[in-house]
Design an enzyme around this catalytic site. Structure first.
Site, PDB file in Angstrom:
ATOM      1  N   GLY B  12     113.768  60.468  31.600  1.00  0.00           N
ATOM      2  CA  GLY B  12     112.805  59.366  31.758  1.00  0.00           C
ATOM      3  C   GLY B  12     113.487  58.017  31.802  1.00  0.00           C
ATOM      4  O   GLY B  12     114.448  57.788  31.073  1.00  0.00           O
ATOM      5  N   ASN B 107     119.367  62.808  25.273  1.00  0.00           N
ATOM      6  CA  ASN B 107     119.968  64.000  24.682  1.00  0.00           C
ATOM      7  C   ASN B 107     120.211  65.119  25.690  1.00  0.00           C
ATOM      8  O   ASN B 107     121.283  65.733  25.704  1.00  0.00           O
ATOM      9  CB  ASN B 107     119.078  64.510  23.539  1.00  0.00           C
ATOM     10  CG  ASN B 107     119.273  63.682  22.282  1.00  0.00           C
ATOM     11  OD1 ASN B 107     120.405  63.398  21.904  1.00  0.00           O
ATOM     12  ND2 ASN B 107     118.182  63.268  21.655  1.00  0.00           N
ATOM     13  N   THR B 133     117.891  55.907  26.215  1.00  0.00           N
ATOM     14  CA  THR B 133     116.571  56.455  25.914  1.00  0.00           C
ATOM     15  C   THR B 133     115.771  55.418  25.167  1.00  0.00           C
ATOM     16  O   THR B 133     116.295  54.749  24.275  1.00  0.00           O
ATOM     17  CB  THR B 133     116.639  57.747  25.075  1.00  0.00           C
ATOM     18  OG1 THR B 133     115.332  57.990  24.541  1.00  0.00           O
ATOM     19  CG2 THR B 133     117.592  57.648  23.891  1.00  0.00           C
ATOM     20  N   ASP B 135     113.574  56.234  23.212  1.00  0.00           N
ATOM     21  CA  ASP B 135     113.230  56.885  21.943  1.00  0.00           C
ATOM     22  C   ASP B 135     114.241  56.643  20.827  1.00  0.00           C
ATOM     23  O   ASP B 135     113.958  56.905  19.669  1.00  0.00           O
ATOM     24  CB  ASP B 135     113.085  58.402  22.147  1.00  0.00           C
ATOM     25  CG  ASP B 135     111.870  58.740  22.990  1.00  0.00           C
ATOM     26  OD1 ASP B 135     110.956  57.896  23.078  1.00  0.00           O
ATOM     27  OD2 ASP B 135     111.842  59.838  23.570  1.00  0.00           O
ATOM     28  N   GLY B 179     107.305  58.227  21.957  1.00  0.00           N
ATOM     29  CA  GLY B 179     108.227  58.772  20.966  1.00  0.00           C
ATOM     30  C   GLY B 179     107.553  59.936  20.264  1.00  0.00           C
ATOM     31  O   GLY B 179     106.897  59.749  19.253  1.00  0.00           O
ATOM     32  N   ARG B 180     107.706  61.132  20.822  1.00  0.00           N
ATOM     33  CA  ARG B 180     106.945  62.277  20.331  1.00  0.00           C
ATOM     34  C   ARG B 180     107.485  62.797  18.998  1.00  0.00           C
ATOM     35  O   ARG B 180     106.708  63.182  18.115  1.00  0.00           O
ATOM     36  CB  ARG B 180     106.949  63.380  21.397  1.00  0.00           C
ATOM     37  CG  ARG B 180     105.811  64.361  21.302  1.00  0.00           C
ATOM     38  CD  ARG B 180     105.537  65.088  22.603  1.00  0.00           C
ATOM     39  NE  ARG B 180     104.765  64.269  23.519  1.00  0.00           N
ATOM     40  CZ  ARG B 180     103.435  64.086  23.433  1.00  0.00           C
ATOM     41  NH1 ARG B 180     102.746  64.661  22.463  1.00  0.00           N
ATOM     42  NH2 ARG B 180     102.799  63.331  24.299  1.00  0.00           N
ATOM     43  N   ARG B 287     107.626  51.345  28.836  1.00  0.00           N
ATOM     44  CA  ARG B 287     109.054  51.569  29.098  1.00  0.00           C
ATOM     45  C   ARG B 287     109.485  50.915  30.409  1.00  0.00           C
ATOM     46  O   ARG B 287     110.675  50.829  30.696  1.00  0.00           O
ATOM     47  CB  ARG B 287     109.393  53.064  29.080  1.00  0.00           C
ATOM     48  CG  ARG B 287     108.995  53.839  30.317  1.00  0.00           C
ATOM     49  CD  ARG B 287     109.395  55.314  30.173  1.00  0.00           C
ATOM     50  NE  ARG B 287     109.066  56.048  31.380  1.00  0.00           N
ATOM     51  CZ  ARG B 287     108.878  57.358  31.432  1.00  0.00           C
ATOM     52  NH1 ARG B 287     108.975  58.088  30.345  1.00  0.00           N
ATOM     53  NH2 ARG B 287     108.590  57.952  32.565  1.00  0.00           N
TER      54      ARG B 287
END
Lengths: 393, 393
Positions: B12, B107, B133, B135, B179-180, B287
């Protein structure tokens, strides 16, 4: 002898409501006939509670922050005034030596404005409306302060989300825009486009019945073509029966609550087409954004505040300040201000005319874009675009 | 002899992914040992399809737009490479005289980076990772490029929505942050506060079980106190069993789809407390926002690009560029760059440590705020604030 001004804010905020308040303050400072400018702290019920804050006591460098403060610094409400409330007002105004009463708001507030005008008719109290609504649904005026910024926000945001979806074309993305009955904000997303193939790829307005099958057909075709598809929809989409397309979530005594149109449609795309889909619903973020405040909107909102006070001082009452767009030889953007009798605007909701919407009702026309473009106040950011090379070799 | 560089984007997008690409280009221009910089057009599968675009052919004024273009100009993907794919890569790199392979991603992409490194070990091909990221969940590095901008967006947006809700205090407003599994973005909403009473009033992170009853208790108390309440929640909130708090909407062969946490909680507030509530879910808007791009994040992302190429030229391979925060005598913000062995970061998800979260798990600590503040790159806009006068008389 000098008199005082009272400013009242009503309904949902915009990004430039405080700019109109600043306009009133700057005009008041110029006028020796004005002593204090009171803010009604917390909307129309503050009149009855006599919660008035003298705003000219604050230093200019602080007041200047009004231009970049979202929402309303003096507070707003959706309080429903009673006949009795209106009758008590003239005495309160006189107690505070208030001769000029300025109401800043949308259709509901213009209704209140008309009623206060009626209640004060026998006194030398002038009541003038300042239009405000992101929804752009007030009659007669070419557009309303607040709309240009909401339009700039949705256009800029759609352009940015468009880049995201183009660069990782794995889903259909449904963006929900505010405006339950009028599609003006939703429509403004079209200003995101620099090229015809740019996002938004589909636009659905609340003025026209939403046909699920046509929507799915369009999404499917565009997904096959592009991979990533951006759809902008109004929060108030309705079916052919005029009912919201989202089933009610539940009912309380006072109101029916519906789910979000955007997530409803994203789910529909996943279920029916088996295509990944997601929803974005910026909601209030869109009407409170100062980063995307339109400079034209800010200027015009400020002007509307100044002109409202000028009109009241001239002796006008029972009018709303409206914008009339001028024809110019070179087609450049120009407006002038007129006082519109308040009964002509009270409680009338202005929606998108057919000429601004394409035949399939899934996009706007070039005519709409031409009308809307000057309001967003300058072009959006340039992006680098390698999409011509995306499918090389 | 000169060699070529290949840049690959994975996963993403962020608001500064293109800034890292720009950093690679500016470093390449300075280095006579570099000939071409290729962009892999459309993510990792572009390697196999040999879809390489020579980016240095474009004029500098166009390339400079990378700094303000959201998403990724060369495209990204979530393509899962096979063992066979990895084996074919060294020959492709050699065919294009590519000695330096730079992978920019999170990641998953760092995992890919490690595998390409393994596949190319026997050749003089250097593979370096550039972290990316929103996140902020990559191991070892103090933070990741992309996070500062997402953090600035959520802080600024929460501040603006906070003004809106304060000025028309009729509802509880639930803002959903991305941010899951890691709450870093959600937590950054705390930077919206100028005064302790400012929004956000409650913050819920995905690292801790969400207790419905405690949430309702907190909302009820704050609503009685303030009228308008702003809550920021992670999209990935889970209950005590570790299951998403939102029931699944439906299941396809590949995946389970859940409803939105924000609208789920807004509905809960209405149903259980009888208080008006609404949800905002900016999602991708957050984002992709360039208006709220953090200047510090932009600089650091650009530096990460430059440093990755420098490391590769120096002969390093199988490493990721990481940021180490320095202790400074005056507590000012300073980082330095280190090469981190890729196996130390591959597929490890970094979440919020307990020390950054308060005891009731409904807010962050001052320690978190202190850690996060420099990353958002300067203070947010000042607003005028009359709230001390709101309840006058």
């Amino acid at each position: 002898m000098a008199f005082n001004v009272l400013v009242i804010h009503g309904g949902g905020p915009t990004a430039v409501m405080n700019a109109s308040l600043y306009g009133v303050l700057e005009e008041a400072k110029r006028n020796k006939e004005i002593d204090k400018v009171y803010g009604a702290m917390g909307g129309s019920q503050a009149i009855l509670r006599e919660r008035f804050l003298d705003l000219l006591q604050f230093p200019e460098e602080k007041l200047k922050l009004l231009l970049q403060t979202p929402a309303t610094a003096i507070g707003s409400s959706r309080y429903a005034l009673t006949e009795e409330d209106y009758r008590t007002m003239p005495a309160i105004f006189k107690k505070y030596n208030i001769r000029y009463v300025l109401l800043n708001g949308g259709n509901g507030t213009m209704d209140t404005c008309g009623r206060i005008y009626q209640a004060c008719k026998e006194e030398d109290i002038r009541v003038v409306g300042i239009p405000k609504t992101i929804d752009n649904d007030i009659a007669i005026t070419d557009h309303t302060p607040g709309y240009g910024s909401a339009a700039r926000y949705i256009a800029a945001t759609t352009a940015e989300v468009g880049e995201d979806v183009k660069s990782l074309p794995i889903h259909v993305c449904i963006i929900e825009a505010m405006g339950r009955n009028a599609g003006w904000i939703t429509a403004a997303s079209a200003l995101a486009r620099k090229q015809p193939q740019d996002a938004p790829h589909l636009i659905y307005l609340p003025e026209y019945p939403f046909h699920e099958e046509e929507f799915l057909e369009d999404v499917k075709r565009l997904h096959e073509e592009k991979g990533g598809v951006v759809v902008v929809v109004s929060e108030g989409l309705k079916n052919e029966k005029g009912e919201p397309i989202v089933p009610p979530v539940f009912q309380t005594g006072r109101a029916t609550y519906y789910g979000d149109v955007s997530s409803h449609l994203a789910n529909l795309v996943i279920k029916r087409l088996g295509i990944k889909a997601r929803s974005e619903k910026p909601g209030i973020c869109g009407r409170a954004s100062i980063a995307w405040q339109s400079p034209v909107d800010q200027d015009e909102a400020r002007m509307a505040g100044r002109e409202a006070l000028k009109a009241a001082v001239r002796g006008e009452s029972g009018v709303m300040i409206g914008f009339i767009r001028d024809e110019t030889p070179d087609d450049s953007y120009q407006i002038h201000v007129e006082s519109i009798p308040i009964e002509r605007v009270m409680m009338y909701e202005r929606v998108m005319p057919d000429v601004y919407v394409n035949e399939r009702r899934n996009d706007v026309t070039e005519e709409f874009v031409k009308w809307c473009r000057p309001l967003i106040g300058g072009k959006l950011r340039d992006f680098i675009d390698f999409s011509d090379y995306y499918y090389m070799q």
